[in-house]
Structure formats: C-alpha cells, structure tokens
Write a protein that holds these residues in place. Structure first.
Motif, PDB file in Angstrom:
ATOM      1  N   ASP A  63      -4.070  69.612 -12.596  1.00 29.14           N
ATOM      2  CA  ASP A  63      -4.144  68.764 -11.333  1.00 29.14           C
ATOM      3  C   ASP A  63      -4.906  69.528 -10.341  1.00 29.14           C
ATOM      4  O   ASP A  63      -4.947  70.558  -9.950  1.00 29.14           O
ATOM      5  N   VAL A  64      -5.846  68.515  -9.427  1.00 32.62           N
ATOM      6  CA  VAL A  64      -6.603  69.068  -8.485  1.00 32.62           C
ATOM      7  C   VAL A  64      -6.091  68.538  -7.068  1.00 32.62           C
ATOM      8  O   VAL A  64      -5.413  67.581  -6.875  1.00 32.62           O
ATOM      9  N   VAL A  65      -5.904  69.678  -6.234  1.00 31.59           N
ATOM     10  CA  VAL A  65      -5.260  69.423  -4.804  1.00 31.59           C
ATOM     11  C   VAL A  65      -6.318  69.479  -3.786  1.00 31.59           C
ATOM     12  O   VAL A  65      -6.638  70.667  -3.433  1.00 31.59           O
ATOM     13  N   HIS A  66      -6.494  68.323  -2.640  1.00 31.99           N
ATOM     14  CA  HIS A  66      -7.118  68.745  -1.797  1.00 31.99           C
ATOM     15  C   HIS A  66      -6.332  68.785  -0.672  1.00 31.99           C
ATOM     16  O   HIS A  66      -5.568  67.877  -0.286  1.00 31.99           O
ATOM     17  N   ARG A  67      -6.444  69.925   0.364  1.00 31.50           N
ATOM     18  CA  ARG A  67      -5.649  69.902   1.360  1.00 31.50           C
ATOM     19  C   ARG A  67      -6.363  69.316   2.645  1.00 31.50           C
ATOM     20  O   ARG A  67      -7.414  69.664   2.744  1.00 31.50           O
ATOM     21  N   VAL A  68      -5.394  68.526   3.384  1.00 34.31           N
ATOM     22  CA  VAL A  68      -6.125  68.113   4.637  1.00 34.31           C
ATOM     23  C   VAL A  68      -5.108  68.419   5.751  1.00 34.31           C
ATOM     24  O   VAL A  68      -3.723  68.466   5.554  1.00 34.31           O
ATOM     25  N   ASP A  69      -5.959  68.950   6.897  1.00 31.38           N
ATOM     26  CA  ASP A  69      -5.229  69.328   7.985  1.00 31.38           C
ATOM     27  C   ASP A  69      -5.031  67.933   8.811  1.00 31.38           C
ATOM     28  O   ASP A  69      -6.083  67.328   9.175  1.00 31.38           O
ATOM     29  N   VAL A  70      -3.962  67.663   9.224  1.00 27.65           N
ATOM     30  CA  VAL A  70      -3.245  66.460   9.974  1.00 27.65           C
ATOM     31  C   VAL A  70      -3.082  66.882  11.460  1.00 27.65           C
ATOM     32  O   VAL A  70      -2.546  65.948  12.006  1.00 27.65           O
ATOM     33  N   ARG A  71      -3.471  67.992  11.978  1.00 32.34           N
ATOM     34  CA  ARG A  71      -3.155  68.405  13.283  1.00 32.34           C
ATOM     35  C   ARG A  71      -4.143  67.613  14.175  1.00 32.34           C
ATOM     36  O   ARG A  71      -5.281  67.547  13.780  1.00 32.34           O
ATOM     37  N   PRO A  72      -3.640  67.257  15.366  1.00 34.96           N
ATOM     38  CA  PRO A  72      -4.774  66.723  16.353  1.00 34.96           C
ATOM     39  C   PRO A  72      -5.781  67.711  16.724  1.00 34.96           C
ATOM     40  O   PRO A  72      -5.433  68.980  16.800  1.00 34.96           O
ATOM     41  N   ARG A  73      -7.102  67.221  17.061  1.00 29.57           N
ATOM     42  CA  ARG A  73      -8.160  68.054  17.192  1.00 29.57           C
ATOM     43  C   ARG A  73      -8.957  67.226  18.275  1.00 29.57           C
ATOM     44  O   ARG A  73      -9.104  65.993  18.279  1.00 29.57           O
ATOM     45  N   SER A  74      -9.764  68.044  18.996  1.00 31.75           N
ATOM     46  CA  SER A  74     -10.824  67.458  19.783  1.00 31.75           C
ATOM     47  C   SER A  74     -12.307  67.795  19.248  1.00 31.75           C
ATOM     48  O   SER A  74     -12.438  68.759  18.693  1.00 31.75           O
ATOM     49  N   TYR A  75     -13.282  66.735  19.554  1.00 34.14           N
ATOM     50  CA  TYR A  75     -14.586  66.922  18.820  1.00 34.14           C
ATOM     51  C   TYR A  75     -15.460  66.620  19.758  1.00 34.14           C
ATOM     52  O   TYR A  75     -15.251  65.314  20.211  1.00 34.14           O
ATOM     53  N   ALA A  76     -16.484  67.340  20.271  1.00 35.60           N
ATOM     54  CA  ALA A  76     -17.451  66.780  20.961  1.00 35.60           C
ATOM     55  C   ALA A  76     -18.930  66.739  20.188  1.00 35.60           C
ATOM     56  O   ALA A  76     -19.579  67.676  19.812  1.00 35.60           O
ATOM     57  N   PRO A  77     -19.104  65.628  19.889  1.00 36.45           N
ATOM     58  CA  PRO A  77     -20.425  65.316  19.228  1.00 36.45           C
ATOM     59  C   PRO A  77     -21.771  65.812  19.991  1.00 36.45           C
ATOM     60  O   PRO A  77     -21.449  65.711  21.092  1.00 36.45           O
ATOM     61  N   ALA A  78     -22.643  66.147  19.539  1.00 36.61           N
ATOM     62  CA  ALA A  78     -23.855  66.444  20.346  1.00 36.61           C
ATOM     63  C   ALA A  78     -24.419  65.600  21.107  1.00 36.61           C
ATOM     64  O   ALA A  78     -24.262  64.281  21.111  1.00 36.61           O
ATOM     65  N   TRP A  79     -24.956  66.065  22.298  1.00 43.82           N
ATOM     66  CA  TRP A  79     -25.472  65.074  23.316  1.00 43.82           C
ATOM     67  C   TRP A  79     -26.588  63.967  22.615  1.00 43.82           C
ATOM     68  O   TRP A  79     -27.076  64.451  21.686  1.00 43.82           O
ATOM     69  N   GLN A  80     -26.443  62.911  23.254  1.00 47.44           N
ATOM     70  CA  GLN A  80     -27.491  61.826  22.724  1.00 47.44           C
ATOM     71  C   GLN A  80     -28.074  61.189  23.770  1.00 47.44           C
ATOM     72  O   GLN A  80     -27.646  60.846  25.071  1.00 47.44           O
ATOM     73  N   ASP A  81     -29.524  61.005  23.610  1.00 41.74           N
ATOM     74  CA  ASP A  81     -30.228  60.258  24.557  1.00 41.74           C
ATOM     75  C   ASP A  81     -30.011  58.923  24.391  1.00 41.74           C
ATOM     76  O   ASP A  81     -30.426  58.425  23.183  1.00 41.74           O
ATOM     77  N   VAL A  82     -29.603  57.999  25.370  1.00 43.26           N
ATOM     78  CA  VAL A  82     -29.402  56.617  25.064  1.00 43.26           C
ATOM     79  C   VAL A  82     -30.171  55.401  25.949  1.00 43.26           C
ATOM     80  O   VAL A  82     -30.223  56.023  26.982  1.00 43.26           O
ATOM     81  N   PRO A  83     -30.894  54.909  25.534  1.00 47.41           N
ATOM     82  CA  PRO A  83     -31.385  53.728  26.302  1.00 47.41           C
ATOM     83  C   PRO A  83     -30.534  52.927  27.266  1.00 47.41           C
ATOM     84  O   PRO A  83     -29.674  52.441  26.480  1.00 47.41           O
ATOM     85  N   THR A  84     -30.685  52.797  28.556  1.00 51.73           N
ATOM     86  CA  THR A  84     -30.032  51.761  29.388  1.00 51.73           C
ATOM     87  C   THR A  84     -30.587  50.466  29.234  1.00 51.73           C
ATOM     88  O   THR A  84     -31.791  50.094  28.609  1.00 51.73           O
TER      89      THR A  84
END
Length: 210
Positions: A34-55
């Motif tokens: 059997d193959v087991v994939h462990r998944v962390d279910v704790r809440p977390r924060s993530y900041a994607p890299a900045w993005q240049d967006v046209p207005t």
C-alpha cells in the motif's frame, strides 16, 4: 506495515494504483504494498509573488496578495493535480487580474477590500476542485509606476504649498482689516490719535505757570 499519522496529518492510501481510503490521525496497519501520501491539513498563509496587472486605463500596477487556506479534502488534494500549490497560485493570479482589470489605477489602492473579496470569490471554484478551502484573501501591497508615484508626490506638495499660501493670504487680509479699522476710528475720533501719542511718549513735561 504500520503507519503513524500526527493530528495535523491525513493519509491518502492507494492499493494497486487505486484510491483506497483516507486515514485520520493515529497508528494504522496496512499491507506492505500500500502507498500512503501524507497531507498536512493545518491552516497556512501563502503570499504568491507580486504580479504586474493592467488596470482599466492601461496602467501596470504591481499588486501582492496573501492567502489563508487549508486542505479540507486530502484525497482531492493528492489526485486532482500534479502540483496543487502551482494550481492555487495560478488561480490567485487569474482572480487578481480579473479584479484589477475592471478598475482605473487610482481606484486599486482605495478598493483593496473589494479586490480581496473578488479574488476570494474567483478562486473558490478551482480551490474546491483541489480539495482546498481559501479562508481569507488580503491585498498586501499596491505599487504604482515610478512616474505616477512622482506625480502623486508633486500633487501632495502642491496642495501643501497651496494651503500655506492660503493661510498667508488670510493673515495678510486680517492685518489689512485691522489697519482699516484703526484708520476709520482715527478719522471718526481724532482725539484718539492724541491719546495714542501720549501713550507712546516716554516723558511727559508739564509746564507749570509761575
């Protein structure tokens, strides 16, 4: 074969290439293949890299958002995408782009809360497919092009200088008004000038008759 999962982990079990079950915290006995994939279910924060967006008015604005999310479906998180983190990042970028494109550049910073709400709403369908729930989104940074920042600074300086000039003009007007009032009083009451002269004199000499 025994597996021990921590309270913040879920174990997605595959047997002979097929999804078998999702295990909760604790000690589990499984077959050795059997193959087991462990998944962390704790809440977390993530900041994607900045993005240049046209207005809407064609200005490229650099925007950074912060996501708070957690895995709510461990099986979907493992099966739905080869890299769920990359998919979540892409969903955030697309939702942010859609929110900023509808606004002129001078509204982006002022409407951070509305943009964050639109990003959250736009991400949720894809996040659900990934087994993820996005709890909150916040717009962290909004950076305008250097030319616009310089223009905004010049505008602030001009407003400050205008207020200072207005205060000087008000002071000069008040001084002129006071002088005008004094002139009117002197014209209507000449004796006031004589009294003022007496008050200003350092020495008063009285000539007594002999």
């Amino acid at each position: 074969m025994k597996h021990t999962l921590m309270p913040w982990e879920r174990g997605v079990v595959f047997r002979r290439g097929a999804l078998l079950e999702v295990l909760g915290p604790g000690r589990h006995r499984l077959r050795w293949r059997d193959v087991v994939h462990r998944v962390d279910v704790r809440p977390r924060s993530y900041a994607p890299a900045w993005q240049d967006v046209p207005t809407a008015d064609g200005v490229l604005v650099r925007v950074t958002v912060v996501l708070n999310w957690e895995v709510v479906d461990a099986a979907a998180f493992v099966v739905a995408a080869a890299s769920p983190f990359d998919e979540l990042h892409l969903a955030a970028q697309l939702a942010l782009r859609a929110a900023v494109l509808t606004r002129s550049h001078d509204r982006v910073d002022a409407e951070r809360g509305a943009i964050a709400a639109e990003v959250l709403s736009g991400m949720r369908p894809r996040a659900a497919e990934l087994g993820v729930e996005v709890r909150a989104v916040a717009v962290r940074d909004v950076v305008m092009p250097a030319e616009l920042r310089k223009a905004a600074l010049n505008e602030i300086v001009a407003r400050s200088e205008g207020r200072a000039a207005l205060e000087r003009a008000r002071g000069e007007t008040a001084a002129l008004r006071s002088l005008l009032n004094v002139a009117r009083l002197a014209e209507e009451h000449p004796a006031l000038l004589e009294l003022r002269a007496l008050q200003s004199a350092h020495t008063v000499v009285v000539d007594r008759p002999r």
